[in-house]
Design a protein around this motif. Structure first.
Motif, PDB file in Angstrom:
ATOM      1  N   ARG A   1      24.645 -50.304   0.065  1.00 41.43           N
ATOM      2  CA  ARG A   1      25.438 -49.117   0.408  1.00 41.43           C
ATOM      3  C   ARG A   1      26.098 -49.380   1.763  1.00 41.43           C
ATOM      4  O   ARG A   1      25.660 -50.278   2.482  1.00 41.43           O
ATOM      5  N   PRO A   2      27.094 -48.577   2.148  1.00 43.54           N
ATOM      6  CA  PRO A   2      27.619 -48.723   3.514  1.00 43.54           C
ATOM      7  C   PRO A   2      26.498 -48.606   4.553  1.00 43.54           C
ATOM      8  O   PRO A   2      26.472 -49.324   5.540  1.00 43.54           O
ATOM      9  N   THR A   3      25.563 -47.694   4.306  1.00 43.27           N
ATOM     10  CA  THR A   3      24.334 -47.616   5.090  1.00 43.27           C
ATOM     11  C   THR A   3      23.214 -48.017   4.135  1.00 43.27           C
ATOM     12  O   THR A   3      22.772 -47.196   3.322  1.00 43.27           O
ATOM     13  N   PRO A   4      22.762 -49.290   4.172  1.00 41.52           N
ATOM     14  CA  PRO A   4      21.803 -49.787   3.172  1.00 41.52           C
ATOM     15  C   PRO A   4      20.486 -49.014   3.170  1.00 41.52           C
ATOM     16  O   PRO A   4      20.067 -48.466   4.193  1.00 41.52           O
ATOM     17  N   GLY A   5      19.863 -49.009   2.011  1.00 39.94           N
ATOM     18  CA  GLY A   5      18.575 -48.355   1.861  1.00 39.94           C
ATOM     19  C   GLY A   5      17.512 -49.344   1.425  1.00 39.94           C
ATOM     20  O   GLY A   5      17.811 -50.437   0.946  1.00 39.94           O
ATOM     21  N   LEU A   6      16.260 -48.948   1.608  1.00 37.67           N
ATOM     22  CA  LEU A   6      15.109 -49.722   1.151  1.00 37.67           C
ATOM     23  C   LEU A   6      14.417 -48.875   0.089  1.00 37.67           C
ATOM     24  O   LEU A   6      13.996 -47.751   0.369  1.00 37.67           O
ATOM     25  N   LEU A   7      14.333 -49.410  -1.128  1.00 35.68           N
ATOM     26  CA  LEU A   7      13.728 -48.670  -2.225  1.00 35.68           C
ATOM     27  C   LEU A   7      12.219 -48.871  -2.220  1.00 35.68           C
ATOM     28  O   LEU A   7      11.740 -50.003  -2.159  1.00 35.68           O
ATOM     29  N   LEU A   8      11.491 -47.771  -2.278  1.00 34.57           N
ATOM     30  CA  LEU A   8      10.026 -47.796  -2.293  1.00 34.57           C
ATOM     31  C   LEU A   8       9.523 -46.891  -3.405  1.00 34.57           C
ATOM     32  O   LEU A   8      10.248 -46.029  -3.904  1.00 34.57           O
ATOM     33  N   THR A   9       8.279 -47.094  -3.795  1.00 37.21           N
ATOM     34  CA  THR A   9       7.644 -46.233  -4.788  1.00 37.21           C
ATOM     35  C   THR A   9       6.374 -45.634  -4.193  1.00 37.21           C
ATOM     36  O   THR A   9       5.807 -46.173  -3.238  1.00 37.21           O
ATOM     37  N   GLN A  10       5.953 -44.539  -4.781  1.00 37.01           N
ATOM     38  CA  GLN A  10       4.617 -44.025  -4.499  1.00 37.01           C
ATOM     39  C   GLN A  10       3.829 -44.202  -5.786  1.00 37.01           C
ATOM     40  O   GLN A  10       4.256 -43.755  -6.856  1.00 37.01           O
ATOM     41  N   ARG A  11       2.716 -44.901  -5.671  1.00 38.27           N
ATOM     42  CA  ARG A  11       1.911 -45.217  -6.849  1.00 38.27           C
ATOM     43  C   ARG A  11       1.280 -43.951  -7.423  1.00 38.27           C
ATOM     44  O   ARG A  11       1.015 -42.997  -6.717  1.00 38.27           O
ATOM     45  N   SER A  12       1.040 -43.979  -8.706  1.00 42.10           N
ATOM     46  CA  SER A  12       0.452 -42.843  -9.403  1.00 42.10           C
ATOM     47  C   SER A  12      -0.932 -42.533  -8.820  1.00 42.10           C
ATOM     48  O   SER A  12      -1.703 -43.454  -8.517  1.00 42.10           O
TER      49      SER A  12
ATOM     50  N   PHE B   1      22.600 -57.592   7.635  1.00 39.96           N
ATOM     51  CA  PHE B   1      21.257 -57.900   7.156  1.00 39.96           C
ATOM     52  C   PHE B   1      21.229 -59.278   6.497  1.00 39.96           C
ATOM     53  O   PHE B   1      20.367 -60.102   6.795  1.00 39.96           O
ATOM     54  N   LEU B   2      22.172 -59.520   5.583  1.00 40.10           N
ATOM     55  CA  LEU B   2      22.188 -60.792   4.858  1.00 40.10           C
ATOM     56  C   LEU B   2      22.390 -61.980   5.788  1.00 40.10           C
ATOM     57  O   LEU B   2      21.711 -62.999   5.650  1.00 40.10           O
ATOM     58  N   SER B   3      23.298 -61.881   6.740  1.00 39.56           N
ATOM     59  CA  SER B   3      23.517 -63.021   7.633  1.00 39.56           C
ATOM     60  C   SER B   3      22.290 -63.274   8.501  1.00 39.56           C
ATOM     61  O   SER B   3      21.893 -64.415   8.704  1.00 39.56           O
TER      62      SER B   3
END
Length: 191
Positions: free
Chosen positions: A41-52, A11-13
């Motif tokens: 992570r070894p298998t990267p994740g994408l952090l998301l939120t659910q708005r209130s 991803f970074l490259s």
């Protein structure tokens, strides 16, 4: 399409070697920024939120941590980091900023700059209950799969607008958030 498992190094490259796609100039003047937190992570994740569901605007929608630039913010990156700290408790010093995507116009009148950052896997999130209903992680490889996004053309007084939508588990990812993820996939050459 991704045939091999996407690693954080892949991803970074890809992200750092490829220039952002040219975008239509933004019309909005008010500045905002969001953090696109990629979990290392070894298998990267994408952090998301659910708005209130109690929020006045965009209640219940899936989003990245972010918001309007304050007078105390030295830059758009600082705004994204501050908002991520306030909304989900991500310490600014634990975010490795790797770049930004072109700004996009929001329907609420902001020019939003997506800031891409890598975060460690051992963070404990503390959602601000006034703003965030939940915090969840989506596998990055799945998030960047273009086939998961479907267009929806909306007619408005100020013109037609195409938005993208997708589902992940019980979350509907759509609008600006889905558009930003899709642009990230296009920028790094994922088809």
């Amino acid at each position: 399409m991704i045939h091999n498992e996407l690693t954080i190094d892949d991803f970074l490259s890809r992200f750092q070697m490829l220039r952002p796609r040219s975008r239509t100039p933004t019309r909005n003047l008010r500045q905002a920024a969001v953090l696109i937190p990629i979990v290392r992570r070894p298998t990267p994740g994408l952090l998301l939120t659910q708005r209130s569901p109690r929020l006045r605007k965009h209640a219940g929608q899936v989003a990245f941590p972010g918001g309007a630039v304050d007078a105390s913010d030295a830059s758009l990156v600082d705004a994204a980091l501050r908002e991520a700290r306030e909304e989900v408790g991500i310490p600014s010093q634990r975010v490795e900023i790797v770049g930004v995507l072109p700004a996009v116009d929001s329907v609420s009148g902001f020019q939003v700059t997506p800031v891409v950052g890598i975060i460690p896997p051992d963070l404990h999130y503390h959602a601000c209950e006034d703003e965030v209903a939940s915090v969840f992680e989506m596998p990055l490889q799945e998030a960047l799969r273009l086939g998961r996004y479907h267009p929806l053309d909306i007619k408005r007084r100020d013109g037609d607008r195409r938005v993208w939508l997708s589902w992940y588990q019980h979350y509907m990812v759509w609008g600006m958030t889905a558009g930003i993820i899709r642009e990230l996939a296009l920028q790094i050459g994922i088809r």
